[in-house]
Design a protein around this motif. Structure first.
Motif, PDB file in Angstrom:
ATOM      1  N   GLU A 268       0.821  -1.214   0.000  1.00 32.84           N
ATOM      2  CA  GLU A 268       0.000   0.000   0.000  1.00 32.84           C
ATOM      3  C   GLU A 268       0.857   1.267   0.000  1.00 32.84           C
ATOM      4  OE1 GLU A 268      -2.239   0.800   3.535  1.00 32.84           O
ATOM      5  OE2 GLU A 268      -0.959  -0.445   4.792  1.00 32.84           O
ATOM      6  N   TYR A 269       0.423   2.207  -0.799  1.00 33.18           N
ATOM      7  CA  TYR A 269       1.027   3.543  -0.959  1.00 33.18           C
ATOM      8  C   TYR A 269       2.406   3.534  -1.612  1.00 33.18           C
ATOM      9  CZ  TYR A 269      -2.798   5.548   1.698  1.00 33.18           C
ATOM     10  OH  TYR A 269      -4.045   5.946   2.116  1.00 33.18           O
TER      11      TYR A 269
ATOM     12  N   ASN B  28       4.608   2.996  -5.128  1.00 36.07           N
ATOM     13  CA  ASN B  28       4.529   2.881  -6.582  1.00 36.07           C
ATOM     14  C   ASN B  28       5.304   1.649  -7.039  1.00 36.07           C
ATOM     15  OD1 ASN B  28       3.089   5.342  -7.556  1.00 36.07           O
ATOM     16  ND2 ASN B  28       4.703   6.359  -6.404  1.00 36.07           N
TER      17      ASN B  28
ATOM     18  N   LYS C 153     -10.505   1.323  -9.493  1.00 35.83           N
ATOM     19  CA  LYS C 153      -9.724   2.566  -9.500  1.00 35.83           C
ATOM     20  C   LYS C 153      -9.778   3.279  -8.145  1.00 35.83           C
ATOM     21  CE  LYS C 153     -13.417   4.943 -12.083  1.00 35.83           C
ATOM     22  NZ  LYS C 153     -14.000   3.765 -12.759  1.00 35.83           N
TER      23      LYS C 153
ATOM     24  N   GLN D  60      -9.435   1.671  -5.312  1.00 40.09           N
ATOM     25  CA  GLN D  60      -8.429   0.990  -4.489  1.00 40.09           C
ATOM     26  C   GLN D  60      -7.012   1.111  -5.061  1.00 40.09           C
ATOM     27  OE1 GLN D  60     -11.334  -0.586  -5.492  1.00 40.09           O
ATOM     28  NE2 GLN D  60     -12.393  -0.486  -3.522  1.00 40.09           N
TER      29      GLN D  60
ATOM     30  N   ASP E 157      -4.414   3.112  -7.962  1.00 46.05           N
ATOM     31  CA  ASP E 157      -4.073   4.044  -9.035  1.00 46.05           C
ATOM     32  C   ASP E 157      -3.393   3.258 -10.139  1.00 46.05           C
ATOM     33  OD1 ASP E 157      -4.930   6.622  -8.537  1.00 46.05           O
ATOM     34  OD2 ASP E 157      -3.296   7.059  -7.156  1.00 46.05           O
TER      35      ASP E 157
ATOM     36  N   LYS F 294      -0.332   1.794  -7.957  1.00 38.81           N
ATOM     37  CA  LYS F 294      -0.141   2.240  -6.576  1.00 38.81           C
ATOM     38  C   LYS F 294      -1.424   1.965  -5.801  1.00 38.81           C
ATOM     39  CE  LYS F 294       0.858   6.353  -3.775  1.00 38.81           C
ATOM     40  NZ  LYS F 294       1.091   7.822  -3.816  1.00 38.81           N
TER      41      LYS F 294
ATOM     42  N   LYS G  19      -4.050   2.382  -2.867  1.00 36.91           N
ATOM     43  CA  LYS G  19      -4.428   3.603  -2.148  1.00 36.91           C
ATOM     44  C   LYS G  19      -5.097   3.282  -0.804  1.00 36.91           C
ATOM     45  CE  LYS G  19      -6.930   5.199  -5.568  1.00 36.91           C
ATOM     46  NZ  LYS G  19      -7.728   6.131  -6.425  1.00 36.91           N
ATOM     47  N   GLY G  20      -4.348   2.749   0.135  1.00 34.57           N
ATOM     48  CA  GLY G  20      -4.910   2.550   1.467  1.00 34.57           C
ATOM     49  C   GLY G  20      -5.809   1.342   1.608  1.00 34.57           C
ATOM     50  N   TRP G  21      -5.622   0.343   0.755  1.00 31.51           N
ATOM     51  CA  TRP G  21      -6.358  -0.914   0.860  1.00 31.51           C
ATOM     52  C   TRP G  21      -5.356  -2.054   0.831  1.00 31.51           C
ATOM     53  CZ3 TRP G  21     -11.918  -0.965   0.495  1.00 31.51           C
ATOM     54  CH2 TRP G  21     -12.478   0.307   0.269  1.00 31.51           C
TER      55      TRP G  21
ATOM     56  N   ASP H 222     -10.253  -1.953   3.946  1.00 31.33           N
ATOM     57  CA  ASP H 222     -10.093  -0.504   3.866  1.00 31.33           C
ATOM     58  C   ASP H 222      -9.321  -0.060   5.108  1.00 31.33           C
ATOM     59  OD1 ASP H 222     -10.323   2.241   3.902  1.00 31.33           O
ATOM     60  OD2 ASP H 222     -12.460   2.291   3.480  1.00 31.33           O
TER      61      ASP H 222
ATOM     62  N   LYS I  94      -3.345   8.522   7.091  1.00 28.98           N
ATOM     63  CA  LYS I  94      -2.467   9.074   6.070  1.00 28.98           C
ATOM     64  C   LYS I  94      -1.277   9.686   6.787  1.00 28.98           C
ATOM     65  CE  LYS I  94      -5.832  12.861   5.821  1.00 28.98           C
ATOM     66  NZ  LYS I  94      -6.744  13.609   4.936  1.00 28.98           N
TER      67      LYS I  94
END
Length: 405
Positions: free
Chosen positions: A15-16, A18, A39, A41, A43, A58, A60-62, A267, A327
């Protein structure tokens, strides 16, 4: 002729972070499927001149497992130690303290944890089936050829030729919400792509044990919350807590042909919110109590739920409002600050705190009229209970200091 289906390609993300993939590692059709359905969950940047013809993904927090298509599965690992993720889940879903969970801390992956927890649920459902499922009386109306319960006399007078009698009676049945939650959860687990060959037979056995007695009805995680229990179904509280975990983190995926499987996605922002609130509730110092997800009305058309209110037990007065933010920005966002000022004004308290999993590069400490908004950390990088005690100590230290200024 060998008809064994080809194993899917599994690509891994954290997660988070790249991550780049060669153009031929992901087909265009799989890339479109991932973008269309997930999209929120993940990028996804398609191969282009700027990416040097690579895919860029990437999370996104999942965290969890997404069977994008039969050919491509996506595994998203947590950025924190896996044991801390399990610890958060235990607190968030009120599983902490059950001895059967001790072995789960040795799991090395989320899939392994999912399998073991699913196996525990199925075992406990089978155990309850052997004892007898919980039953209760439900009002029923049926046309019968014999008298049962109360007759509908008006129908008899209006239709004397009808040989069937309309009867109102109460039926002692196992087809109640308590058991429907179990059946639906086992159905959802059975459709996931995460169950191992060791666990799948037990899931099927438990599901079939309920068939014929319980109607398969869609249930949600909300159905598992705040249910009433008595001496006849007290053990269902644990079963429903386990069901809530699976239902809250499983969602329908795109169905293509006979390909019907469900992703398992946690999540992390929601989990962090649940975890901090449950940990705080279990460790609230004497003389205080918490309100969780407290509803407030900012204006006529604007309603919000505050994550946590810390209240004085003697007076009932709100001492502080707290909101979790999963975050790690360099500094607090202005929208979050204004939100906390609104919360504090509405609850008539002077202390507001934004809680982050990591220290902000620029810690927050501002004052607006009489309201002070500050940042605090409930870290996920180390021992969770130790991190919680540090959070608690800093919270009350700041509240005490401000009240004496």
């Amino acid at each position: 002729m060998n008809t064994t289906p080809a194993q899917p390609i599994i690509i891994e993300l954290t997660e988070y972070e790249n991550k780049s993939f060669q153009h031929d590692q992901i087909s265009d059709s799989d890339g479109f499927e991932l973008y269309d359905k997930y999209k929120i969950q993940v990028d996804i940047e398609f191969p282009n001149y700027k990416t040097k013809e690579h895919w860029k993904l990437k999370a996104k927090g999942w965290v969890g497992y997404i069977p994008v298509t039969p050919e491509l599965h996506l595994k998203i690992n947590p950025k924190m130690p896996i044991q801390n993720l399990f610890g958060m889940l235990e607190y968030a879903y009120n599983l902490k303290g059950f001895r059967f969970l001790e072995g789960l801390m040795d799991c090395e992956s989320l899939e392994e944890f999912y399998n073991n927890l699913a196996h525990i649920l199925a075992d406990k459902v089978l155990e309850r089936c052997r004892k007898g499922l919980y039953r209760t009386y439900l009002p029923t109306t049926q046309q019968l050829s014999y008298v049962r319960g109360r007759l509908d006399m008006q129908q008899i007078i209006q239709k004397p030729w009808n040989v069937k009698l309309k009867c109102d009676y109460e039926e002692h049945t196992a087809d109640v919400k308590e058991n429907q939650i179990l059946a639906w959860t086992l159905y959802i687990i059975g459709r996931s792509s995460l169950c191992s060959e060791r666990v799948s037979p037990t899931i099927r056995k438990a599901y079939h044990a309920l068939q014929g007695l319980v109607t398969l009805q869609p249930c949600s995680a909300e159905d598992c919350i705040a249910r009433q229990y008595n001496r006849l179904n007290l053990d269902y509280e644990l079963l429903h807590n386990l069901c809530r975990f699976f239902l809250e983190n499983s969602s329908p995926s795109h169905e293509r042909g006979n390909y019907k499987t469900l992703p398992f996605l946690v999540d992390m922002a929601h989990l962090y919110e649940l975890f901090v609130a449950e940990w705080f509730k279990k460790n609230t110092p004497q003389g205080y109590f918490l309100k969780q997800q407290h509803p407030i009305e900012i204006s006529q058309n604007r309603h919000f739920n505050i994550d946590i209110l810390l209240c004085d037990a003697a007076t009932g007065k709100t001492i502080a409002v707290l909101d979790t933010k999963y975050k790690a920005p360099e500094q607090a966002e202005y929208t979050d600050i204004h939100q906390m000022i609104s919360y504090a004004n509405t609850t008539k308290c002077k202390e507001a705190f934004l809680i982050y999993p990591k220290h902000l590069t620029q810690p927050l400490d501002i004052k607006s009229d009489q309201i002070r908004v500050r940042s605090l950390t409930f870290s996920l990088d180390d021992n969770l209970d130790r991190a919680g005690q540090t959070f608690l100590k800093n919270l009350f230290l700041l509240i005490f200091q401000n009240s004496h200024q």
